[in-house]
Design a protein around this motif. Structure first.
Motif, PDB file in Angstrom:
ATOM      1  N   UNK A 401       0.849  -1.190   0.000  1.00 63.34           N
ATOM      2  CA  UNK A 401       0.000   0.000   0.000  1.00 63.34           C
ATOM      3  C   UNK A 401       0.883   1.237   0.000  1.00 63.34           C
ATOM      4  N   UNK A 402       0.680   2.161  -0.942  1.00 61.58           N
ATOM      5  CA  UNK A 402       1.494   3.382  -0.974  1.00 61.58           C
ATOM      6  C   UNK A 402       1.128   4.315   0.180  1.00 61.58           C
ATOM      7  N   UNK A 403       2.093   5.139   0.575  1.00 64.63           N
ATOM      8  CA  UNK A 403       1.837   6.104   1.638  1.00 64.63           C
ATOM      9  C   UNK A 403       0.881   7.173   1.107  1.00 64.63           C
ATOM     10  N   UNK A 404      -0.248   7.396   1.761  1.00 64.94           N
ATOM     11  CA  UNK A 404      -1.191   8.409   1.270  1.00 64.94           C
ATOM     12  C   UNK A 404      -0.689   9.820   1.561  1.00 64.94           C
ATOM     13  N   UNK A 405      -1.132  10.755   0.752  1.00 62.20           N
ATOM     14  CA  UNK A 405      -0.777  12.154   1.016  1.00 62.20           C
ATOM     15  C   UNK A 405      -1.446  12.628   2.300  1.00 62.20           C
ATOM     16  N   UNK A 406      -2.703  12.201   2.490  1.00 56.34           N
ATOM     17  CA  UNK A 406      -3.424  12.525   3.717  1.00 56.34           C
ATOM     18  C   UNK A 406      -4.167  11.288   4.189  1.00 56.34           C
ATOM     19  N   UNK A 407      -4.365  11.187   5.475  1.00 60.87           N
ATOM     20  CA  UNK A 407      -5.092  10.042   6.011  1.00 60.87           C
ATOM     21  C   UNK A 407      -5.204  10.130   7.518  1.00 60.87           C
ATOM     22  N   UNK A 408      -6.094   9.309   8.051  1.00 60.23           N
ATOM     23  CA  UNK A 408      -6.342   9.287   9.486  1.00 60.23           C
ATOM     24  C   UNK A 408      -6.692   7.861   9.865  1.00 60.23           C
ATOM     25  N   UNK A 409      -6.132   7.369  10.944  1.00 58.07           N
ATOM     26  CA  UNK A 409      -6.387   5.988  11.311  1.00 58.07           C
ATOM     27  C   UNK A 409      -6.436   5.772  12.810  1.00 58.07           C
ATOM     28  N   UNK A 410      -7.308   4.855  13.232  1.00 58.78           N
ATOM     29  CA  UNK A 410      -7.449   4.477  14.636  1.00 58.78           C
ATOM     30  C   UNK A 410      -7.145   2.996  14.756  1.00 58.78           C
ATOM     31  N   UNK A 411      -6.192   2.661  15.602  1.00 62.05           N
ATOM     32  CA  UNK A 411      -5.810   1.271  15.797  1.00 62.05           C
ATOM     33  C   UNK A 411      -6.108   0.818  17.204  1.00 62.05           C
ATOM     34  N   UNK A 412      -7.027  -0.142  17.333  1.00 62.37           N
ATOM     35  CA  UNK A 412      -7.409  -0.666  18.639  1.00 62.37           C
ATOM     36  C   UNK A 412      -6.966  -2.115  18.766  1.00 62.37           C
ATOM     37  N   UNK A 413      -6.423  -2.455  19.898  1.00 64.94           N
ATOM     38  CA  UNK A 413      -6.136  -3.852  20.209  1.00 64.94           C
ATOM     39  C   UNK A 413      -6.088  -3.977  21.720  1.00 64.94           C
ATOM     40  N   UNK A 414      -5.707  -5.159  22.176  1.00 60.99           N
ATOM     41  CA  UNK A 414      -5.538  -5.402  23.601  1.00 60.99           C
ATOM     42  C   UNK A 414      -4.115  -5.881  23.849  1.00 60.99           C
ATOM     43  N   UNK A 415      -3.337  -5.094  24.573  1.00 65.06           N
ATOM     44  CA  UNK A 415      -2.055  -5.578  25.067  1.00 65.06           C
ATOM     45  C   UNK A 415      -2.331  -6.584  26.179  1.00 65.06           C
ATOM     46  N   UNK A 416      -1.361  -7.438  26.516  1.00 68.30           N
ATOM     47  CA  UNK A 416      -1.589  -8.326  27.658  1.00 68.30           C
ATOM     48  C   UNK A 416      -2.061  -7.576  28.901  1.00 68.30           C
ATOM     49  N   UNK A 417      -1.605  -6.319  29.060  1.00 65.95           N
ATOM     50  CA  UNK A 417      -1.955  -5.532  30.237  1.00 65.95           C
ATOM     51  C   UNK A 417      -3.257  -4.757  30.107  1.00 65.95           C
ATOM     52  N   UNK A 418      -3.857  -4.691  28.903  1.00 69.35           N
ATOM     53  CA  UNK A 418      -5.119  -3.970  28.795  1.00 69.35           C
ATOM     54  C   UNK A 418      -5.309  -3.268  27.467  1.00 69.35           C
ATOM     55  N   UNK A 419      -6.332  -2.441  27.406  1.00 66.02           N
ATOM     56  CA  UNK A 419      -6.774  -1.804  26.171  1.00 66.02           C
ATOM     57  C   UNK A 419      -5.739  -0.807  25.653  1.00 66.02           C
ATOM     58  N   UNK A 420      -5.410  -0.942  24.374  1.00 63.11           N
ATOM     59  CA  UNK A 420      -4.341  -0.150  23.759  1.00 63.11           C
ATOM     60  C   UNK A 420      -4.854   0.534  22.505  1.00 63.11           C
TER      61      UNK A 420
END
Length: 483
Positions: A401-420
């Motif tokens: 995937x090429x780097x976009x000129x503009x963009x916005x992203x939200x990344x949710x996951x769970x670390x072993x210790x909790x919500x990240x």
């Protein structure tokens, strides 16, 4: 209990009704830098403050850089769970780059993160928390330690704990090898990138992962889980201690389908005794009691800023105070297992608990958190077993995937210790804003603008401290959160 002595250690018994302060600085056998100060009255904690004394500033380091740098640099936030930061970061970048993973890429990411989960949970119990309950020999790393009269395991069981402590070092090494097989190396994997992973899983690598995994799974089922339940039997009072707010949050982790709408451990919120769907718009960070600019308080991470103000009057921590719907929420294995409420291990069922919520109020306790972590390790191990049958040797794990000129992203996951949470905003093909709401920030946060204590602070209220010189239960409570 190995660790530093509290700074204030009264030599005599405390008079009834008198309040004293006990500071544990630093709290040892945790990952990172933390000081905790408790106020004790009549042998119990009546107030508590968590001090995060280190400013990291990764958000500011990333501004102006190539977005693809984020997944590598943010792993340095934590040497214990770098794969969780890699996962949150690449999920944010996937969102900003508008890229969809292949099935093999999704499963490969799960196997990388899953192996690190097992390593982290085993590390936490054996090498960070077990010495609160198991007495080791009078040699390092078992000393120095508090004088702890509250060690209740019989000699035979205690020796089992010491032997497992040593064996767990080898099991953790095996988990690291599992991560490296598909992630390139450990810690700080190179092979988890926007668009998937860089390592094509060959038959040899899958078999190598599998035979290592079998040893880890056997250890969890035959040694880790049984010892946890033996502790619960020996310390029934610690199943009633450290309840806290009893609000929990989970973002969800380990996607089970390519649409990423189903997860092994589900997203959700439990607030004031009721279940709710997760709405990320309700996440805000407060900084009234944190060493950050007050102008940036009460913001969603997408509007967040990281402007440190050391020495700010009234503040006492470099940790912000994340809140969901303006209320404190505990994150971590207990939160995930409570939200998902899965069927538990045969060891638990033998003890009379079929699902997580069968533990009831006991789940919200010092040992309840340990039970949840061990049960989660069992659940992740069962899932890894299935993913190993689903991953396809030689199939592509990466989408360019090429780097976009503009963009916005939200990344949710769970670390072993909790919500990240990782958030990225791209402008002119570089990072304009990057925000991280790390797992321990939920639990070790200071008070918020409304004056509400953070989850660890609240859970400390009522914890017994019969001897202020040796605040054993304070350490037990803090480490149950795995900060």
């Amino acid at each position: 209990m190995a660790g530093c002595k509290p700074k204030q250690a009264p030599a005599a018994a405390v008079a009834p009704g008198k309040k004293i302060k006990v500071a544990v600085d630093p709290v040892t056998r945790i990952e990172g830098h933390l000081k905790v100060e408790v106020e004790v009255k009549d042998g119990k904690v009546v107030d508590a403050h968590c001090f995060g004394g280190m400013f990291r500033g990764f958000e500011n380091i990333l501004v102006g850089r190539d977005p693809r740098d984020a997944s590598q640099l943010t792993q340095r936030i934590c040497g214990v769970c770098p794969t969780a930061h890699a996962t949150a970061s690449v999920r944010a970048l996937d969102d900003a780059f508008n890229v969809k993973l292949t099935t093999n890429g999704r499963i490969a990411r799960n196997l990388i993160l899953g192996a690190n989960y097992l390593q982290s949970h085993i590390l936490h119990f054996y090498h960070l928390a077990a010495l609160d309950y198991v007495k080791g020999p009078d040699v390092a790393p078992f000393i120095p330690r508090y004088s702890n009269p509250d060690l209740r395991l019989d000699p035979k069981t205690n020796q089992v704990g010491v032997d497992q402590y040593l064996k767990a070092l080898e099991i953790r090494r095996i988990c690291h090898e599992m991560v490296a097989l598909l992630g390139g190396k450990m810690p700080h994997v190179q092979g988890m990138v926007v668009g998937g992973t860089t390592e094509i899983p060959t038959a040899d690598k899958i078999v190598g992962y599998l035979w290592r995994f079998k040893k880890v799974k056997e250890f969890i089922e035959n040694e880790y889980l049984p010892l946890i339940y033996q502790l619960a039997g020996a310390y029934p009072d610690l199943l009633e201690t450290g309840k806290g707010w009893k609000n929990v949050i989970s973002y969800g982790v380990f996607p089970l389908n390519d649409e990423e709408t189903e997860f092994l451990l589900k997203p959700g919120v439990f607030t004031d005794g009721k279940d709710y769907s997760l709405d990320t718009k309700k996440i805000k960070e407060y900084v009234r009691y944190s060493w950050f600019d007050d102008a940036d308080t009460g913001l969603h991470p997408s509007q967040g800023r990281t402007n440190p103000k050391p020495g700010k009057k009234g503040a006492y921590s470099f940790i912000k105070a994340p809140r969901y719907n303006n209320k404190p929420h505990e994150a971590g294995p207990l939160a995930r297992m409570w939200v998902t409420n899965p069927e538990l291990s045969p060891v638990a069922q033998k003890a009379g608990f079929k699902r997580m919520r069968d533990l009831g109020e006991k789940a919200f306790s010092i040992l309840g958190r340990h039970v949840a972590r061990a049960e989660e390790a069992y659940r992740v191990a069962k899932a890894i077993e299935k993913w190993l049958t689903e991953i396809k040797p030689g199939a592509e794990t990466y989408v360019k995937a090429p780097v976009p000129k503009e963009g916005e992203g939200l990344g949710l996951t769970e670390a072993p210790r909790g919500s990240l949470l990782h958030y990225v905003k791209i402008k002119d093909s570089v990072i304009e804003n990057y925000q991280v709401v790390a797992a321990t920030i939920w639990n070790a946060s200071p008070r918020d603008d409304m004056g509400q204590r953070g989850p660890i602070e609240q859970a400390l209220i009522g914890v017994p401290v019969p001897d202020p010189k040796n605040p054993v239960n304070v350490g037990r409570l803090i480490r149950s959160f795995d900060p």
